[in-house]
Design a protein around this motif. Structure first.
Motif, PDB file in Angstrom:
ATOM      1  N   LEU A 132       0.765  -1.247  -0.467  1.00 34.26           N
ATOM      2  CA  LEU A 132       0.308  -0.080   0.428  1.00 34.26           C
ATOM      3  C   LEU A 132       0.784   1.082   0.123  1.00 34.26           C
ATOM      4  O   LEU A 132       2.220   1.361   0.495  1.00 34.26           O
ATOM      5  N   CYS A 133       0.313   2.684  -0.782  1.00 41.11           N
ATOM      6  CA  CYS A 133       0.978   3.230  -1.296  1.00 41.11           C
ATOM      7  C   CYS A 133       1.093   4.577   0.515  1.00 41.11           C
ATOM      8  O   CYS A 133       0.347   4.321   1.064  1.00 41.11           O
ATOM      9  N   PRO A 134       2.833   4.464   0.900  1.00 42.53           N
ATOM     10  CA  PRO A 134       2.616   5.101   2.411  1.00 42.53           C
ATOM     11  C   PRO A 134       2.960   6.685   2.155  1.00 42.53           C
ATOM     12  O   PRO A 134       2.835   7.671   3.313  1.00 42.53           O
ATOM     13  N   VAL A 135       2.949   7.405   0.960  1.00 38.71           N
ATOM     14  CA  VAL A 135       2.417   8.477   0.307  1.00 38.71           C
ATOM     15  C   VAL A 135       1.724   9.783   0.820  1.00 38.71           C
ATOM     16  O   VAL A 135       1.605  10.141   1.198  1.00 38.71           O
ATOM     17  N   CYS A 136       0.566   8.460   0.136  1.00 39.64           N
ATOM     18  CA  CYS A 136      -0.404   9.319  -0.234  1.00 39.64           C
ATOM     19  C   CYS A 136      -1.142   9.603   1.380  1.00 39.64           C
ATOM     20  O   CYS A 136      -2.015   8.236   1.361  1.00 39.64           O
ATOM     21  N   GLY A 137      -1.620  10.426   1.991  1.00 44.02           N
ATOM     22  CA  GLY A 137      -2.214   9.988   3.372  1.00 44.02           C
ATOM     23  C   GLY A 137      -3.707  10.622   3.306  1.00 44.02           C
ATOM     24  O   GLY A 137      -4.013   9.315   3.992  1.00 44.02           O
ATOM     25  N   SER A 138      -4.528  10.625   2.628  1.00 41.31           N
ATOM     26  CA  SER A 138      -5.518  10.432   2.120  1.00 41.31           C
ATOM     27  C   SER A 138      -6.005   9.913   0.230  1.00 41.31           C
ATOM     28  O   SER A 138      -5.452   9.484  -0.216  1.00 41.31           O
ATOM     29  N   GLY A 139      -7.452   9.953   1.117  1.00 37.28           N
ATOM     30  CA  GLY A 139      -7.664   8.955  -0.732  1.00 37.28           C
ATOM     31  C   GLY A 139      -8.034   7.653  -0.712  1.00 37.28           C
ATOM     32  O   GLY A 139      -7.881   6.776   0.446  1.00 37.28           O
ATOM     33  N   ASP A 140      -8.813   7.245  -1.517  1.00 37.67           N
ATOM     34  CA  ASP A 140      -8.665   4.962  -1.882  1.00 37.67           C
ATOM     35  C   ASP A 140      -6.827   4.572  -1.520  1.00 37.67           C
ATOM     36  O   ASP A 140      -5.974   5.162  -2.260  1.00 37.67           O
ATOM     37  N   PRO A 141      -7.034   3.910  -0.926  1.00 39.67           N
ATOM     38  CA  PRO A 141      -5.815   3.049  -0.713  1.00 39.67           C
ATOM     39  C   PRO A 141      -5.628   2.584  -2.052  1.00 39.67           C
ATOM     40  O   PRO A 141      -6.092   2.427  -2.630  1.00 39.67           O
ATOM     41  N   HIS A 142      -3.994   3.329  -2.531  1.00 41.68           N
ATOM     42  CA  HIS A 142      -3.695   2.476  -3.560  1.00 41.68           C
ATOM     43  C   HIS A 142      -2.301   1.544  -3.260  1.00 41.68           C
ATOM     44  O   HIS A 142      -1.730   1.327  -2.399  1.00 41.68           O
ATOM     45  N   ALA A 143      -2.263   0.360  -3.880  1.00 44.17           N
ATOM     46  CA  ALA A 143      -1.298   0.012  -4.936  1.00 44.17           C
ATOM     47  C   ALA A 143       0.411   1.057  -5.209  1.00 44.17           C
ATOM     48  O   ALA A 143      -0.162   1.779  -5.903  1.00 44.17           O
ATOM     49  N   LEU A 144       1.001   0.109  -4.978  1.00 43.63           N
ATOM     50  CA  LEU A 144       2.597   0.718  -5.428  1.00 43.63           C
ATOM     51  C   LEU A 144       2.919   0.121  -6.531  1.00 43.63           C
ATOM     52  O   LEU A 144       2.001  -0.814  -6.382  1.00 43.63           O
ATOM     53  N   ASP A 145       3.636   0.811  -7.706  1.00 45.70           N
ATOM     54  CA  ASP A 145       3.951  -0.378  -8.897  1.00 45.70           C
ATOM     55  C   ASP A 145       5.078   0.037  -8.828  1.00 45.70           C
ATOM     56  O   ASP A 145       6.672   0.641  -8.430  1.00 45.70           O
ATOM     57  N   VAL A 146       5.755  -1.020  -9.777  1.00 46.58           N
ATOM     58  CA  VAL A 146       7.214  -1.587  -9.804  1.00 46.58           C
ATOM     59  C   VAL A 146       7.582  -0.623 -11.269  1.00 46.58           C
ATOM     60  O   VAL A 146       7.091  -0.798 -12.224  1.00 46.58           O
ATOM     61  N   GLU A 147       8.813   0.460 -11.107  1.00 46.70           N
ATOM     62  CA  GLU A 147       9.465   0.345 -12.176  1.00 46.70           C
ATOM     63  C   GLU A 147      10.887   0.590 -12.019  1.00 46.70           C
ATOM     64  O   GLU A 147      11.814   0.704 -11.059  1.00 46.70           O
ATOM     65  N   PRO A 148      11.236   0.181 -13.504  1.00 42.63           N
ATOM     66  CA  PRO A 148      10.520  -0.177 -14.594  1.00 42.63           C
ATOM     67  C   PRO A 148       9.607  -1.542 -14.619  1.00 42.63           C
ATOM     68  O   PRO A 148      10.458  -2.280 -13.826  1.00 42.63           O
ATOM     69  N   GLU A 149       8.979  -1.795 -15.282  1.00 43.90           N
ATOM     70  CA  GLU A 149       8.203  -3.525 -14.930  1.00 43.90           C
ATOM     71  C   GLU A 149       9.501  -4.360 -15.713  1.00 43.90           C
ATOM     72  O   GLU A 149       9.285  -5.141 -15.638  1.00 43.90           O
ATOM     73  N   LEU A 150      10.346  -4.206 -16.292  1.00 44.79           N
ATOM     74  CA  LEU A 150      11.494  -5.058 -17.263  1.00 44.79           C
ATOM     75  C   LEU A 150      13.014  -4.085 -17.310  1.00 44.79           C
ATOM     76  O   LEU A 150      13.076  -3.600 -18.542  1.00 44.79           O
ATOM     77  N   GLY A 151      13.694  -3.654 -16.376  1.00 45.65           N
ATOM     78  CA  GLY A 151      14.817  -3.294 -16.026  1.00 45.65           C
ATOM     79  C   GLY A 151      15.976  -3.190 -15.336  1.00 45.65           C
ATOM     80  O   GLY A 151      14.998  -4.265 -13.930  1.00 45.65           O
ATOM     81  N   PRO A 152      16.848  -2.661 -15.034  1.00 49.27           N
ATOM     82  CA  PRO A 152      17.429  -2.928 -13.769  1.00 49.27           C
ATOM     83  C   PRO A 152      16.851  -1.761 -12.633  1.00 49.27           C
ATOM     84  O   PRO A 152      16.291  -0.958 -13.158  1.00 49.27           O
TER      85      PRO A 152
END
Ligand code: ZN
Length: 180
Positions: A132-152
């Protein structure tokens, strides 16, 4: 190969440890050998092979898989979701990615990001969003994403806030106070 030989050695060491307390042996010897066994096989293998692989060099593939496993487990611990069945999801992913990189050795640098995404997907099916995103304090809880999806050098990012939250493996520092 390495894995199999390590298991064989471990089995032998365990067998030897079990055989040690012969009637006349003082118990502390078997204790010492058990500690040595623990250090060598549980903690020593990764360190030893990273610093000098002279005896039994571990391939870059195995190093990358080992690192990916450690990074994703660290993030799971940070989110306090590193239950036994969750750890097995990591093992499943590492096993699949071993096969994948064997087919495509150039992808070895991408393994950590891929394992993170595999585990994220598997958790979504069974438990829900992670991490879960620890940055956005309010709004819908949402997950973080991995970037790059295919990279180092994969990072967790929040697309909502448009920020890089942490490197994969460093989520504990971003989450703060959650881990003890
Ligand atoms: Zn966010």
């Amino acid at each position: 190969m390495e894995g199999a030989s390590v298991r064989t050695l471990a089995a032998r060491a365990a067998g030897a440890g079990g055989a040690l307390p012969a009637p006349a042996e003082p118990p502390k010897i078997s204790f010492t050998s058990w500690v040595t066994y623990e250090r060598y096989f549980r903690l020593g293998v990764g360190v030893k092979t990273t610093h000098n692989g002279a005896m039994d060099p571990i391939t870059p593939l195995e190093q990358a898989l080992h690192a990916a496993r450690a990074l994703v487990l660290a993030d799971l611990v940070a989110g306090e979701v590193a239950e036994a069945d969750v750890v097995s999801l990591v093992e499943d992913s590492v096993a699949q990615r071993r096969w994948w990189v064997e087919q495509w050795p150039d992808g070895v640098e991408f393994v950590a990001g891929l394992v993170a995404q595999d585990v994220q997907d598997a958790l979504l099916e069974r438990y829900g969003r992670w991490p879960l995103c620890p940055v956005c304090g309010s709004g819908d809880p949402h997950a973080l994403d991995v970037e790059p999806e295919l990279g180092p050098d994969p990072h967790w990012v929040c697309h909502k806030a448009g920020v890089k939250v942490a490197a994969v493996g460093a989520l504990g520092r971003a989450v703060g106070g959650v881990s003890s």
